[in-house]
Design an enzyme around this catalytic site. Structure first.
Site, mmCIF file in Angstrom:
data_model
loop_
_atom_site.group_PDB
_atom_site.id
_atom_site.type_symbol
_atom_site.label_atom_id
_atom_site.label_comp_id
_atom_site.label_asym_id
_atom_site.label_seq_id
_atom_site.Cartn_x
_atom_site.Cartn_y
_atom_site.Cartn_z
ATOM 1 N N GLN A 27 21.059 40.130 -23.744
ATOM 2 C CA GLN A 27 22.291 39.608 -24.351
ATOM 3 C C GLN A 27 22.400 39.988 -25.827
ATOM 4 O OE1 GLN A 27 21.045 35.587 -23.096
ATOM 5 N NE2 GLN A 27 23.166 35.248 -22.496
ATOM 6 N N TYR A 54 9.390 40.920 -20.860
ATOM 7 C CA TYR A 54 10.779 40.525 -21.131
ATOM 8 C C TYR A 54 11.645 41.782 -21.317
ATOM 9 C CZ TYR A 54 9.114 35.715 -22.002
ATOM 10 O OH TYR A 54 8.548 34.458 -21.895
ATOM 11 N N TRP A 209 7.992 25.739 -22.940
ATOM 12 C CA TRP A 209 9.146 26.632 -22.686
ATOM 13 C C TRP A 209 10.286 25.965 -21.904
ATOM 14 C CZ3 TRP A 209 10.043 28.189 -17.527
ATOM 15 C CH2 TRP A 209 8.957 28.240 -16.642
ATOM 16 N N SER A 210 11.438 26.625 -22.007
ATOM 17 C CA SER A 210 12.687 26.167 -21.372
ATOM 18 C C SER A 210 12.978 24.690 -21.625
ATOM 19 C CB SER A 210 12.687 26.461 -19.863
ATOM 20 O OG SER A 210 12.886 27.842 -19.636
ATOM 21 N N PRO A 211 13.032 24.298 -22.900
ATOM 22 C CA PRO A 211 13.276 22.878 -23.221
ATOM 23 C C PRO A 211 14.657 22.393 -22.785
ATOM 24 C CG PRO A 211 13.417 24.235 -25.200
ATOM 25 C CD PRO A 211 12.871 25.123 -24.122
ATOM 26 N N LEU A 212 15.603 23.337 -22.616
ATOM 27 C CA LEU A 212 16.947 22.928 -22.181
ATOM 28 C C LEU A 212 17.193 23.320 -20.717
ATOM 29 C CD1 LEU A 212 18.982 23.920 -25.403
ATOM 30 C CD2 LEU A 212 18.116 21.660 -24.733
ATOM 31 N N ARG A 230 24.080 32.040 -19.568
ATOM 32 C CA ARG A 230 22.983 32.587 -18.767
ATOM 33 C C ARG A 230 23.329 32.556 -17.279
ATOM 34 N NH1 ARG A 230 16.870 30.670 -20.047
ATOM 35 N NH2 ARG A 230 17.435 31.677 -22.013
ATOM 36 N N GLY A 286 15.415 28.750 -27.009
ATOM 37 C CA GLY A 286 16.023 30.046 -26.727
ATOM 38 C C GLY A 286 17.466 29.986 -27.200
HETATM 39 N N1 LIG Z 1 5.499 31.349 -20.504
HETATM 40 C C1 LIG Z 1 6.483 31.441 -19.648
HETATM 41 O O1 LIG Z 1 6.281 31.664 -18.451
HETATM 42 C C2 LIG Z 1 7.900 31.294 -20.139
HETATM 43 C C3 LIG Z 1 8.952 31.196 -19.217
HETATM 44 C C4 LIG Z 1 10.254 31.052 -19.719
HETATM 45 C C5 LIG Z 1 10.467 31.009 -21.089
HETATM 46 N N2 LIG Z 1 9.409 31.129 -21.964
HETATM 47 C C6 LIG Z 1 9.615 31.097 -23.440
HETATM 48 O O2 LIG Z 1 10.393 29.974 -23.812
HETATM 49 C C7 LIG Z 1 11.540 30.403 -24.552
HETATM 50 C C8 LIG Z 1 12.673 29.439 -24.331
HETATM 51 O O3 LIG Z 1 13.013 29.406 -22.932
HETATM 52 P P1 LIG Z 1 14.544 29.345 -22.512
HETATM 53 O O4 LIG Z 1 15.301 30.455 -23.145
HETATM 54 O O5 LIG Z 1 14.589 29.191 -21.040
HETATM 55 O O6 LIG Z 1 14.970 27.980 -23.260
HETATM 56 P P2 LIG Z 1 16.141 26.945 -22.950
HETATM 57 O O7 LIG Z 1 16.282 26.151 -24.203
HETATM 58 O O8 LIG Z 1 15.856 26.179 -21.711
HETATM 59 O O9 LIG Z 1 17.429 27.834 -22.681
HETATM 60 C C9 LIG Z 1 17.950 28.619 -23.723
HETATM 61 C C10 LIG Z 1 19.350 29.098 -23.368
HETATM 62 O O10 LIG Z 1 20.241 27.976 -23.274
HETATM 63 C C11 LIG Z 1 21.472 28.299 -23.903
HETATM 64 N N3 LIG Z 1 21.594 27.453 -25.108
HETATM 65 C C12 LIG Z 1 20.616 27.177 -26.024
HETATM 66 N N4 LIG Z 1 21.074 26.357 -26.969
HETATM 67 C C13 LIG Z 1 22.344 26.092 -26.666
HETATM 68 C C14 LIG Z 1 23.334 25.285 -27.285
HETATM 69 N N5 LIG Z 1 23.077 24.601 -28.383
HETATM 70 N N6 LIG Z 1 24.557 25.230 -26.699
HETATM 71 C C15 LIG Z 1 24.829 25.927 -25.566
HETATM 72 N N7 LIG Z 1 23.935 26.700 -24.938
HETATM 73 C C16 LIG Z 1 22.689 26.790 -25.484
HETATM 74 C C17 LIG Z 1 21.403 29.782 -24.267
HETATM 75 O O11 LIG Z 1 21.804 30.570 -23.148
HETATM 76 P P3 LIG Z 1 23.308 31.145 -22.935
HETATM 77 O O12 LIG Z 1 24.030 31.079 -24.242
HETATM 78 O O13 LIG Z 1 23.112 32.523 -22.447
HETATM 79 O O14 LIG Z 1 23.903 30.262 -21.885
HETATM 80 C C18 LIG Z 1 19.918 29.979 -24.458
HETATM 81 O O15 LIG Z 1 19.490 31.313 -24.356
HETATM 82 C C19 LIG Z 1 11.775 31.837 -24.027
HETATM 83 O O16 LIG Z 1 12.533 32.617 -24.906
HETATM 84 C C20 LIG Z 1 10.357 32.343 -23.926
HETATM 85 O O17 LIG Z 1 9.893 32.712 -25.194
HETATM 86 C C21 LIG Z 1 8.141 31.259 -21.506
#
Ligand SMILES: NC(=O)c1ccc[n+]([C@@H]2O[C@H](COP(=O)([O-])OP(=O)(O)OC[C@H]3O[C@@H](n4cnc5c(N)ncnc54)[C@H](OP(=O)(O)O)[C@@H]3O)[C@@H](O)[C@H]2O)c1
Length: 325
Positions: A27, A54, A209-212, A230, A286
């Site tokens: 993105q 990634y 990870w993936s707090p949201l 997403r 993220g």
């Molecule tokens: N170790 C592992 O296996 C593993 C697995 C997954 C992730 N991770 C790590 O954890 C990080 C975070 O994970 P995640 O990206 O899944 O986190 P997340 O917080 O669950 O999701 C983030 C996504 O939510 C949307 N978002 C975030 N804030 C927002 C807001 N204020 N308003 C509206 N939409 C919002 C955005 O996507 P859109 O705008 O595209 O909708 C963003 O990319 C990853 O980047 C990676 O570094 C690790």
């Protein structure tokens, strides 16, 4: 921003950090990544998470180019990467933590990131086909060569983590110090139960990870999948079930009045909830654009608003009887 020690190490990580999964190289290309990372850094974020897999290696290239443009002092930030799945098919090139893969993996990541070393290197999953001892020795060597400063695990079973620590202690090697597990309002069981022992007994840190839950916990999926989210991306169709799950959406809707009462957005509320757990070292956020970072970083302002009463109301919404620490 506040900082926490990464488990029992001397390393301090910002309570909120930034990861590049799905976003960088998919993105966000370099100009957008520069904006996103600058917004985080300006809010006090000192930790940026990545993985070789990634965007098939592109995420590291984008972060490396962004770091070069940003020109920050190397001592002022931490970068992590993760190895396991690999970038090529075939034996020794995918789904392994053998010595060859780990050493070739870190060399490739450093090249793409344009860095001399990463601060944290994670084994992205566990590999039941490679002896843990082989993995521990390879990670130790990588640290001794100065290519990584600390190492950790991601989604390993607690017993595997304990085994790696025990092997490292027996041979006086660098031991793993941090786990990277999923942790959010929907996915909290493993963090709160299985990992308790490694946090308590070994002082293990955690970068979660993936707090949201991929954006579900922002509330933006409550009226269907919005454009530019997403949920619309090709290749991530597997997320649809989760993002349109009626029961999950109803729980998110039930949270909204609690967040509103606090004066927080649902995203800020959900991020601040993760930080209530003292075993969390850093919550990896993220973001696909800088405005999301700006909103999310303000979650820090709400961390002291989670009274036992509020925590109880949240647990009721999620059908959790009693949250274990
Ligand atoms: N170790 C592992 O296996 C593993 C697995 C997954 C992730 N991770 C790590 O954890 C990080 C975070 O994970 P995640 O990206 O899944 O986190 P997340 O917080 O669950 O999701 C983030 C996504 O939510 C949307 N978002 C975030 N804030 C927002 C807001 N204020 N308003 C509206 N939409 C919002 C955005 O996507 P859109 O705008 O595209 O909708 C963003 O990319 C990853 O980047 C990676 O570094 C690790």
């Amino acid at each position: 921003m506040k900082y926490r020690h990464l488990g029992q190490t001397g390393l301090q990580v910002s309570e909120l950090s930034l990861g590049s999964w799905v976003t960088f190289g998919v993105q966000a290309e370099v100009p957008a990544a520069v904006e996103i990372m600058a917004a985080a850094y300006d809010s006090g974020v000192n930790f940026f998470d990545n993985a070789e897999v990634y965007a098939g290696g592109k995420s590291e290239e984008v972060m490396g180019a962004a770091l070069k443009q940003l020109g920050w002092r190397r001592g002022s930030y931490l970068v992590s990467t993760k190895i396991y799945w690999g970038l090529h098919d075939g034996p020794n090139e995918q789904n392994t933590l053998n010595r060859k893969r780990l050493i070739e993996g870190i060399n490739g990541s450093l090249q793409r990131l344009r860095l001399e070393y990463v601060d944290l290197l994670f084994c992205h999953r566990s590999d039941p086909t490679t002896p843990i001892e082989e993995t521990v020795w390879a990670m130790h060597n990588i640290i001794e060569w100065g290519k990584a400063l600390y190492w950790g695990t991601s989604e390993w079973a607690a017993a595997e983590i304990a085994s790696a620590i025990e092997i490292a202690e027996r041979h006086h090697l660098h031991k793993p110090v941090v786990e990277q597990p999923q942790y959010n309002l929907f996915e909290r069981e493993r963090f709160s139960q299985e990992y308790q022992r490694v946090y308590r007994e070994y002082g293990y840190g955690s970068t979660t990870w993936s707090p949201l839950a991929s954006g579900l916990l922002t509330g933006k999926y409550n009226q269907g999948i919005p454009d530019n989210s997403r949920g619309t991306l090709k290749g991530y169709e597997w997320l649809h079930d989760q993002l349109t799950d009626k029961e999950k959406l109803a729980r998110v809707a039930a949270l909204a009045p609690l967040a509103e009462k606090m004066g927080a957005s649902l995203a800020q509320f959900s991020l601040a909830w993760c930080l209530q757990n003292p075993y969390v070292s850093s919550v990896i956020t993220g973001a696909s654009r800088a405005a999301q970072v700006e909103e999310n970083m303000k979650a820090i302002e709400f961390t002291d608003k989670f009274t036992p009463g509020v925590m109880g109301q949240i647990d009721e919404i999620f059908g959790v009887e009693q949250e274990e620490e």
